[in-house]
Design a protein around this motif. Structure first.
Motif, mmCIF file in Angstrom:
data_model
loop_
_atom_site.group_PDB
_atom_site.id
_atom_site.type_symbol
_atom_site.label_atom_id
_atom_site.label_comp_id
_atom_site.label_asym_id
_atom_site.label_seq_id
_atom_site.Cartn_x
_atom_site.Cartn_y
_atom_site.Cartn_z
ATOM 1 N N UNK A 135 -0.685 9.742 13.710
ATOM 2 C CA UNK A 135 -1.593 10.215 12.647
ATOM 3 C C UNK A 135 -1.321 9.278 11.624
ATOM 4 N N UNK A 136 -0.092 9.249 11.103
ATOM 5 C CA UNK A 136 0.380 8.515 9.732
ATOM 6 C C UNK A 136 -0.039 6.962 9.867
ATOM 7 N N UNK A 137 0.413 6.421 11.051
ATOM 8 C CA UNK A 137 0.063 5.180 11.474
ATOM 9 C C UNK A 137 -1.491 4.962 11.352
ATOM 10 N N UNK A 138 -2.159 5.554 11.882
ATOM 11 C CA UNK A 138 -3.357 5.544 12.099
ATOM 12 C C UNK A 138 -4.136 5.501 10.415
ATOM 13 N N UNK A 139 -3.686 6.452 9.670
ATOM 14 C CA UNK A 139 -4.061 6.620 8.350
ATOM 15 C C UNK A 139 -3.636 5.184 7.494
ATOM 16 N N UNK A 140 -2.646 4.633 7.714
ATOM 17 C CA UNK A 140 -2.046 3.841 6.825
ATOM 18 C C UNK A 140 -2.907 2.538 7.469
ATOM 19 N N UNK A 141 -3.209 2.280 8.743
ATOM 20 C CA UNK A 141 -4.076 1.035 8.978
ATOM 21 C C UNK A 141 -5.370 1.195 8.226
ATOM 22 N N UNK A 142 -5.903 2.466 8.065
ATOM 23 C CA UNK A 142 -7.247 2.459 7.269
ATOM 24 C C UNK A 142 -7.075 2.111 5.809
ATOM 25 N N UNK A 143 -5.870 2.411 5.522
ATOM 26 C CA UNK A 143 -5.565 2.054 3.939
ATOM 27 C C UNK A 143 -5.460 0.428 3.772
ATOM 28 N N UNK A 144 -4.838 0.080 4.800
ATOM 29 C CA UNK A 144 -4.664 -1.689 4.662
ATOM 30 C C UNK A 144 -6.105 -2.228 4.707
ATOM 31 N N UNK A 145 -7.028 -1.551 5.988
ATOM 32 C CA UNK A 145 -8.376 -2.008 5.842
ATOM 33 C C UNK A 145 -8.985 -1.867 4.584
ATOM 34 N N UNK A 146 -8.905 -0.835 3.823
ATOM 35 C CA UNK A 146 -9.503 -0.524 2.498
ATOM 36 C C UNK A 146 -9.284 -1.477 1.589
ATOM 37 N N UNK A 147 -7.809 -2.032 1.712
ATOM 38 C CA UNK A 147 -7.233 -3.090 0.613
ATOM 39 C C UNK A 147 -8.007 -4.306 0.995
ATOM 40 N N UNK A 148 -8.239 -4.373 2.145
ATOM 41 C CA UNK A 148 -9.127 -5.804 2.454
ATOM 42 C C UNK A 148 -10.513 -5.755 2.374
ATOM 43 N N UNK A 175 0.948 -1.344 0.055
ATOM 44 C CA UNK A 175 0.138 0.084 -0.051
ATOM 45 C C UNK A 175 0.909 1.177 0.098
ATOM 46 N N UNK A 176 0.371 2.266 -0.468
ATOM 47 C CA UNK A 176 1.112 3.591 -0.674
ATOM 48 C C UNK A 176 0.172 4.854 -0.087
ATOM 49 N N UNK A 177 1.042 5.608 0.411
ATOM 50 C CA UNK A 177 0.471 6.848 0.840
ATOM 51 C C UNK A 177 0.941 8.121 -0.078
ATOM 52 N N UNK A 178 0.404 9.007 -0.180
ATOM 53 C CA UNK A 178 0.439 10.134 -1.281
ATOM 54 C C UNK A 178 0.143 11.517 -0.472
ATOM 55 N N UNK A 179 1.137 12.244 -0.603
ATOM 56 C CA UNK A 179 1.128 13.718 -0.146
ATOM 57 C C UNK A 179 1.888 14.597 -0.638
ATOM 58 N N UNK A 231 -4.103 2.673 -2.104
ATOM 59 C CA UNK A 231 -3.465 4.104 -1.990
ATOM 60 C C UNK A 231 -4.381 5.005 -1.050
ATOM 61 N N UNK A 232 -3.557 5.546 -0.202
ATOM 62 C CA UNK A 232 -4.142 6.580 0.556
ATOM 63 C C UNK A 232 -3.609 8.046 0.216
ATOM 64 N N UNK A 233 -4.509 8.810 -0.035
ATOM 65 C CA UNK A 233 -3.878 10.187 -0.560
ATOM 66 C C UNK A 233 -4.560 11.161 0.589
ATOM 67 N N UNK A 234 -3.387 11.796 1.239
ATOM 68 C CA UNK A 234 -3.513 12.543 2.479
ATOM 69 C C UNK A 234 -3.521 14.112 1.776
ATOM 70 N N UNK A 235 -4.473 14.743 1.922
ATOM 71 C CA UNK A 235 -4.588 16.150 1.242
ATOM 72 C C UNK A 235 -4.421 17.221 2.442
ATOM 73 N N UNK A 236 -3.680 18.132 2.410
ATOM 74 C CA UNK A 236 -3.606 19.213 3.387
ATOM 75 C C UNK A 236 -4.335 20.452 2.810
ATOM 76 N N UNK A 237 -5.434 20.083 2.246
ATOM 77 C CA UNK A 237 -6.523 21.169 1.681
ATOM 78 C C UNK A 237 -7.977 20.221 1.612
ATOM 79 N N UNK A 238 -8.936 21.178 1.230
ATOM 80 C CA UNK A 238 -10.172 20.631 0.970
ATOM 81 C C UNK A 238 -10.889 21.143 -0.098
ATOM 82 N N UNK A 239 -11.724 20.445 -0.622
ATOM 83 C CA UNK A 239 -12.680 20.837 -1.689
ATOM 84 C C UNK A 239 -14.129 20.231 -1.529
#
Lengths: 380, 413
Positions: free
Chosen positions: B385-398, B282-286, B334-342
């Motif tokens: 925060x990043x670890x928490x995020x990554x765990x969610x990306x693994x969850x999404x993968x599964x 899995x990958x994070x993107x930022x 893939x988990x994309x972390x935005x420092x912005x909002x739309x």
């Protein structure tokens, strides 16, 4: 199932409200007959500067679907009637976009009617209008170019006179009864209703043959594709023609071939070179830098660049050296100085004729009651 | 270009001595580029955190180390108008702003790209004001993403310096002629000092040619009009040319990085930084300084045997869709972390999330993309925060987490 469309060509910004009122009147009249309609402007608002040819359209139809076809068009191009609110526009119109000169009858349908407010005769007008290639009718309403949409000008009923005439030349779009009812509703003025009725009754059409009219070629420009046009919206300057003869330095402007102003102009200056003192004031004050310096040091208004504003006439200190004359008196854009150089007597005669008996100025009155007098004179 | 004063020459080692190491902030690194690129016209109007660049530039001018037309305008709008016109006459220009100051210049910003006037600007990323916030968010710079501006985000002061030099070369390349904004996260980069290799003048001169507008230079000897009225008759062709320039920028950026790496001894991949991606599942993107805590967390998780990697997007415009497809195509998620909002966007994600999802969609087997919003208004993004995020990306993968939604990290509930 039928659709009718009317194009109103006018001078921005002076006639904007006039044109809008006419088009709204058409839609209101159509509603009286159970039809639906829309009125819209196509060169309106910000680019609408003094004298710039502009347009309003009115489209009436039986169904929404038919209307949609027109709403999606930039300009409806098959109009039943083209109204012209200033007869100097008969020489053609330019939009702000570089599409060249559009003949006044270009968007008129075959067998449609060109309806012009003018004090000129139909025969004289036809000479200035480009050949259409298909027959159409020409109808005139005797009037000068009206400014009555401007609140500072008195209402001269041009709007309702054109509406009345429309019911005569295109009753399938709106009938006289509907027009009169709509006018009564909108303006609550019996005099305006009477004016519309009178115009309706007096309007006569002349048939214009396919090959009748001016054979002048309307100018047009190349519109390069994105691979051909210069990047960064850069327009190259035009090389100057050279130094001013007999002087050091100076400036002879190059003329941009892609921006001509013929159709913006409603008057042009005529110049008496034999009284000119070469004071330079016209050359200095022209807001469009339209004066070229001639080899013998005179100043000549270049008709490609003149907007007809009249500043040169106002600043000229010599009596009757620069005189503004209504554009309808001219059939070409030729150099006055060249004519004068070749034939001084001929030029003097030409000049005397233009000044002695000029058509009314395109705008501006000099005394109260002048408009009524001019109309009476023209009618007699 | 004035020779550096004795004091500065000593400090940076003097001409010909190669690089020197200095303890400087991201803003100071940018100001060094202004000096080294011999920028002709700089306009300024203070707004935090961009104003730190003003501070360093004016200091260099006052000390006689740098000579330029330095104009403090009465607003950001004038600031950007002035450099826009200076660029048209062939001056190399620099400008910058932050947050709502950048927005106040918007009329000029939009036209600069349309008229193909190169410019390098520094955006000290800042929240869009209302409550007076000045912490980092990326919405300010992102606002020009559709207008022809090139946009990049940097992580360190070193990268800020190097990227600004590259930005001048790309922006002023006649194949491109577009403005470029270097985004530096407010506080985390603009105000953080680190050891930076400052190149010598010779090194910079060997890499960065003078700005030459050729026959598009506004000059009495080259009479041209720039930007006359263009209506429906020209505008669409003009936009299409802008589009072509933005497409060509990709190749010019790759060229510039190759040359820069060779001359400066760096090892940049032009569009992306890949961190521990070789065997990642899995990958994070930022973007931006968020890369720091992410890298810390990725290392921690790697120790625990979690096969996670990180892709930091350097260039947002032109957007590296092809590179991202190649880097992320084989991921389970893939988990994309935005420092912005739309707000109200598809999946309620940030802008990077939308772009990454769109870039990966054409892949035959595209990975699940789950989007996150974090660190708004300058809030710290912690390694936890990043670890928490990554765990969610693994969850999404599964398939244990809805990948059609966006998750806010580090927000109080």
């Amino acid at each position: 199932m039928s659709t009718g469309s009317v194009e109103v060509v006018y001078r921005g910004i002076f006639q904007k409200t006039l044109a809008k009122n006419i088009c709204r009147g058409i839609v209101f009249a159509a509603i009286k007959e159970g039809k639906i309609g829309i009125a819209f402007g196509r060169y309106s608002d910000s680019p609408e500067r003094n004298g710039i040819p502009a347009k309003q359209f009115a489209v009436v139809s039986d169904t929404e679907e038919e209307l949609q076809e027109y709403l999606s068009r930039y300009e409806p191009d098959n109009n039943d009637v083209t109204m012209v609110a200033d007869d100097t526009l008969c020489k053609g119109v330019e939009s702000w976009a570089w599409y060249g000169l559009q003949p006044i009858n270009k968007l008129l349908a075959k067998d449609g009617t060109l309806l012009v407010t003018s004090t000129q005769s139909a025969n004289k007008l036809i000479k200035t209008i480009h050949r259409k290639g298909s027959p159409y009718d020409l109808a005139t309403i005797k009037a000068q170019a009206s400014f009555s949409g401007l609140w500072v000008y008195k209402d001269d009923h041009t709007d309702v006179r054109l509406l009345g005439a429309l019911a005569k030349v295109a009753p399938h779009i709106v009938s006289l009864d509907s027009v009169l009812e709509a006018i009564k509703d909108q303006w609550k003025d019996d005099k305006k209703v009477a004016s519309a009725k009178k115009a309706h009754d007096e309007t006569e059409s002349t048939s214009v043959g396919a090959e009748q009219g001016s054979d002048a070629e309307p100018f047009s420009f190349d519109m390069p594709g994105y691979t051909k046009m210069e990047e960064g919206l850069v327009i190259r300057g035009i090389a100057a023609k050279g130094d001013i003869p007999g002087r050091d330095g100076g400036f002879v402007p190059g003329r941009n071939p892609t921006f001509k102003k013929y159709s913006t102009r409603t008057m042009r200056p005529v110049i008496n070179f034999s009284t000119c003192t070469k004071c330079t004031l016209c050359w200095l004050n022209c807001p469009d830098t339209c004066f070229d310096i001639t080899p013998d040091g005179f100043y000549e208004a270049n008709m490609e660049a003149c907007c007809g504003c009249g500043v040169c006439e106002a600043v000229c200190p010599v009596k009757e050296c620069v005189t503004m004359v209504n554009e309808e008196a001219f059939e070409d854009n030729d150099s006055q100085w060249e004519l004068w150089t070749k034939d001084k007597d001929g030029y003097s005669a030409w000049l005397a004729e233009k000044i002695a008996n000029p058509p009314a100025r395109s705008h501006g009155f000099h005394h109260i009651g002048q408009y009524a007098e001019e109309i009476a004179n023209e009618s007699s | 270009m004035n020779p550096p004063s004795t004091a500065l020459a000593e400090k940076i080692g003097g001409p010909g001595s190669g690089e020197t190491e200095e303890l400087i902030s991201g803003s100071e690194a940018i100001s060094h580029v202004c000096r080294l690129a011999d920028v002709d016209v700089i306009t300024a109007y203070p707004i935090r955190p961009y104003d730190t660049v003003m501070q360093y530039v004016s200091q260099m001018i006052a000390n006689g180390d740098f000579d330029c037309e330095y104009i403090v305008a009465e607003s950001e709008h004038s600031q950007f108008e002035i450099v826009k016109h200076a660029s048209a006459v062939g001056a190399r220009v620099f400008c910058g702003s932050s947050g709502v100051g950048w927005f106040y210049a918007f009329e000029a910003l939009a036209v600069t790209a349309g008229l193909r006037l190169p410019m390098v600007a520094m955006v000290g990323n800042r929240a869009l004001d209302d409550p007076g916030a000045f912490g980092v968010e990326h919405n300010d710079a992102l606002a020009v993403r559709d207008l022809g501006w090139m946009l990049n985000w940097v992580e360190t002061a070193q990268e800020a310096l190097d990227t600004a030099l590259i930005a001048y070369r790309v922006a002023e390349d006649p194949r491109v002629f577009l403005p470029c904004a270097i985004s530096c996260d407010g506080a985390f980069l603009t105000h953080s000092q680190a050891i930076v290799k400052v190149p010598s003048q010779e090194m910079v001169d060997s890499f960065l040619p003078p700005y030459d507008r050729g026959d598009k230079q506004l000059h009495p000897d080259n009479p041209i009009t720039i930007a006359p009225q263009a209506n429906e008759d020209w505008l669409m062709e003009m936009r299409r040319q802008n589009d072509q320039a933005a497409r060509r920028a990709r190749g010019v950026i790759i060229e510039a990085y190759e040359d820069f790496n060779a001359k400066f001894g760096r090892d940049y991949e032009p569009f992306l930084e890949r961190y521990m991606m070789d065997d990642a599942e899995v990958a994070l993107v930022g973007m931006g300084t968020m890369g720091m805590p992410v890298k810390v967390a990725v290392r921690k998780m790697r120790e625990q045997g979690k096969k996670v990697g990180f892709v930091r997007v350097r260039w947002f415009r032109p957007f590296p869709a092809v590179e991202l497809q190649e880097a992320l195509g084989g991921m389970q998620a893939v988990g994309v972390i935005d420092r912005d909002y739309s707000f109200g966007s598809s999946h309620h994600s940030g802008t990077l999330g939308t772009e990454v999802r769109s870039a990966l969609y054409p892949l035959e087997k595209s990975p699940k993309v789950v989007t996150f919003i974090a660190g708004l208004g300058g809030r710290e993004v912690t390694a936890d925060n990043v670890v928490e995020t990554t765990d969610m990306v693994f969850d999404a993968a599964e398939g244990k987490l809805n990948d059609q939604d966006t998750y806010w990290i580090g927000v109080r509930e």
